[in-house]
Scaffold this motif. Structure first.
Motif, mmCIF file in Angstrom:
data_model
loop_
_atom_site.group_PDB
_atom_site.id
_atom_site.type_symbol
_atom_site.label_atom_id
_atom_site.label_comp_id
_atom_site.label_asym_id
_atom_site.label_seq_id
_atom_site.Cartn_x
_atom_site.Cartn_y
_atom_site.Cartn_z
ATOM 1 N N SER A 277 38.466 16.008 -2.039
ATOM 2 C CA SER A 277 37.289 17.613 -3.388
ATOM 3 C C SER A 277 36.113 16.947 -2.170
ATOM 4 O O SER A 277 34.485 17.487 -2.166
ATOM 5 C CB SER A 277 36.856 16.210 -4.224
ATOM 6 N N SER A 278 36.783 17.137 -0.480
ATOM 7 C CA SER A 278 35.325 17.304 0.175
ATOM 8 C C SER A 278 34.947 18.772 -0.184
ATOM 9 O O SER A 278 33.192 18.959 0.359
ATOM 10 C CB SER A 278 35.267 16.771 1.900
ATOM 11 N N GLY A 279 35.336 19.499 -0.516
ATOM 12 C CA GLY A 279 35.473 21.269 0.507
ATOM 13 C C GLY A 279 35.109 21.507 1.647
ATOM 14 O O GLY A 279 35.124 22.771 1.636
ATOM 15 N N ASP A 280 35.974 20.298 2.565
ATOM 16 C CA ASP A 280 36.119 20.950 3.789
ATOM 17 C C ASP A 280 37.419 21.249 4.391
ATOM 18 O O ASP A 280 37.978 19.906 4.388
ATOM 19 C CB ASP A 280 35.505 19.369 4.907
ATOM 20 N N ASP A 281 37.750 22.302 3.549
ATOM 21 C CA ASP A 281 39.532 22.396 3.793
ATOM 22 C C ASP A 281 39.873 22.920 5.004
ATOM 23 O O ASP A 281 40.789 22.128 5.277
ATOM 24 C CB ASP A 281 40.009 24.033 3.124
ATOM 25 N N VAL A 282 38.841 23.061 6.204
ATOM 26 C CA VAL A 282 39.947 22.971 7.436
ATOM 27 C C VAL A 282 40.106 21.697 7.560
ATOM 28 O O VAL A 282 40.976 20.861 8.658
ATOM 29 C CB VAL A 282 37.975 23.300 8.766
ATOM 30 N N GLY A 283 38.847 20.422 7.492
ATOM 31 C CA GLY A 283 38.816 18.754 7.859
ATOM 32 C C GLY A 283 40.233 17.958 6.868
ATOM 33 O O GLY A 283 41.171 17.340 7.843
ATOM 34 N N PHE A 284 40.445 18.971 5.931
ATOM 35 C CA PHE A 284 41.899 18.259 4.970
ATOM 36 C C PHE A 284 42.744 19.079 5.767
ATOM 37 O O PHE A 284 43.838 18.342 6.250
ATOM 38 C CB PHE A 284 41.500 18.950 3.524
ATOM 39 N N ARG A 285 42.720 20.617 6.194
ATOM 40 C CA ARG A 285 44.068 20.905 7.091
ATOM 41 C C ARG A 285 44.544 19.895 8.702
ATOM 42 O O ARG A 285 45.234 19.334 8.383
ATOM 43 C CB ARG A 285 43.553 22.095 7.560
ATOM 44 N N HIS A 286 43.059 19.465 8.601
ATOM 45 C CA HIS A 286 43.602 18.984 10.172
ATOM 46 C C HIS A 286 44.134 17.318 10.038
ATOM 47 O O HIS A 286 44.916 16.905 10.540
ATOM 48 C CB HIS A 286 42.371 18.278 10.705
ATOM 49 N N LEU A 287 44.015 16.966 8.724
ATOM 50 C CA LEU A 287 44.406 15.529 8.004
ATOM 51 C C LEU A 287 45.880 15.348 7.923
ATOM 52 O O LEU A 287 46.572 14.726 8.636
ATOM 53 C CB LEU A 287 43.199 14.744 6.926
ATOM 54 N N LEU A 288 45.625 16.603 7.300
ATOM 55 C CA LEU A 288 47.849 17.153 6.688
ATOM 56 C C LEU A 288 48.725 17.063 7.971
ATOM 57 O O LEU A 288 49.293 16.224 8.060
ATOM 58 C CB LEU A 288 47.697 18.192 5.663
ATOM 59 N N VAL A 289 48.134 17.368 8.923
ATOM 60 C CA VAL A 289 48.799 17.926 10.283
ATOM 61 C C VAL A 289 48.807 16.374 10.895
ATOM 62 O O VAL A 289 49.655 15.711 11.660
ATOM 63 C CB VAL A 289 47.621 18.455 11.851
ATOM 64 N N GLN A 290 47.651 15.590 10.898
ATOM 65 C CA GLN A 290 47.906 14.181 11.741
ATOM 66 C C GLN A 290 48.907 13.517 11.026
ATOM 67 O O GLN A 290 48.852 12.317 11.585
ATOM 68 C CB GLN A 290 45.973 13.649 11.720
ATOM 69 N N VAL A 291 48.611 13.605 9.802
ATOM 70 C CA VAL A 291 49.354 12.825 8.688
ATOM 71 C C VAL A 291 51.165 12.712 8.776
ATOM 72 O O VAL A 291 51.964 11.769 9.231
ATOM 73 C CB VAL A 291 49.347 12.363 7.106
ATOM 74 N N ALA A 292 51.626 14.054 8.983
ATOM 75 C CA ALA A 292 52.887 14.343 9.586
ATOM 76 C C ALA A 292 52.630 13.504 10.669
ATOM 77 O O ALA A 292 53.854 13.618 10.731
ATOM 78 C CB ALA A 292 53.216 16.653 9.220
ATOM 79 N N ALA A 293 52.024 14.267 12.362
ATOM 80 C CA ALA A 293 52.565 13.508 12.748
ATOM 81 C C ALA A 293 52.466 12.694 13.689
ATOM 82 O O ALA A 293 53.463 11.525 14.111
ATOM 83 C CB ALA A 293 51.131 14.470 14.350
#
Length: 310
Positions: A168-184
């Motif tokens: 609930s950070s409001g940082d959708d860019v940061g969350f998108r980066h996290l999703l990429v890293q979680v998958a990688a």
């Protein structure tokens, strides 16, 4: 240490209905939970921000969680907030949630005290060690004034300290980066849940494993349709449903900004909508917040009518 958790999909943060005397309204809470389960939710988040957890006393929290767990009756898993300023209190609430039947607990970073990344990491490790159920990290810097870094989240995930994150950070860019890293990094069991009501379709399409939208109290069926559309690969249907829900989210603008802010406009409007819909008996909300008045409730009704809920 924590383990993998079944939490995924649509996991609404349940509001806590109150009577006019500000005691927990058990009958209304039972109806609310049953309505969400009937609509097809995949889990329930008790005692979160929408549930007014920081404004309730321990007896109210315990009763609300007991009712939610009992009403869910194993049909969907229940996660419960252990949201407190410091580690000892958060661990205590986590143990209470585990004792009352929650399948997982969620904690924020410490607040009020000034902390840095080392203290935050120590906090999560200590809370996780206090219970035998999975722990989720709740990233909500607007309330706790600390942003969880992706590096910290990933380190805690790899170490088995946290089973997921509610963003609930409001940082959708940061969350998108996290999703990429979680998958990688092969963290396939790590739950990534967005709390951003108006971005659920985008975050699911980006790889999030679920959503925790407060607005799903009001329209759980709409969010269930959105999730189903994404799962089916029907991007157009998901977008259309999300855009309808964005229009519904205008209920947060119903309260007079001259006399209300934050949670009054958020949880207060959700409760008012549920009251107008006949799901809960009152739109009462914990002090120091205030319930929406008749004029404001009328504006909520107009929005509900405009999106086909009335």
């Amino acid at each position: 240490m924590t383990t993998a958790t079944p939490f995924h999909g649509l996991v609404p943060p349940v509001v806590t209905p109150l009577g006019e005397d500000l005691t927990v309204d058990v009958a209304s809470l039972e109806r609310l939970v049953a309505r969400m389960i009937d609509a097809g939710v995949d889990g329930l988040f008790a005692l979160g921000s929408s549930g007014e957890t920081v404004l309730l006393d321990d007896a109210q929290r315990d009763l609300a969680l007991e009712v939610i767990v009992k009403t869910a009756d194993g049909r969907v898993p229940v996660i419960a907030g252990a949201i407190e300023p410091g580690t000892a209190r958060s661990a205590e609430r986590a143990r209470a949630a585990e004792r009352l039947g929650a399948q997982a607990v969620v904690a924020t970073a410490p607040f009020y005290v000034i902390v840095g990344p080392h203290e935050i990491e120590r906090h999560f490790r200590s809370v996780a060690a206090a219970v035998d159920v999975p722990l989720f990290a709740y990233d909500i810097p607007v309330c706790v004034h600390s942003k969880l870094s992706n590096d910290l989240v990933l380190r805690l995930a790899h170490d088995g300290v946290i089973a997921g994150v509610k963003d609930s950070s409001g940082d959708d860019v940061g969350f998108r980066h996290l999703l990429v890293q979680v998958a990688a990094e092969g963290l396939s069991d790590f739950a990534t849940l967005t709390g951003h009501e108006v971005m659920v379709d985008s975050m699911l399409l980006a790889g999030a494993s679920g959503s925790v939208p407060g607005l799903a109290n009001v329209d759980p069926a709409g969010y269930a349709r959105l999730h189903a559309a994404v799962a089916a690969g029907d991007v157009a249907a998901a977008r259309a449903e999300q855009e309808r829900l964005i229009q519904l989210f205008r209920i947060v603008d119903a309260a007079d900004p001259a006399t209300s802010a934050g949670m009054t406009r958020g949880a207060g409007s959700f409760k008012t909508a549920l009251h107008v819909l006949g799901v809960i008996d009152s739109n009462a909300i914990s002090l120091p917040l205030r319930a929406l008045d008749d004029a404001e409730s009328g504006r909520v009704r107009e929005v509900l009518e405009s999106v086909g809920l009335l």
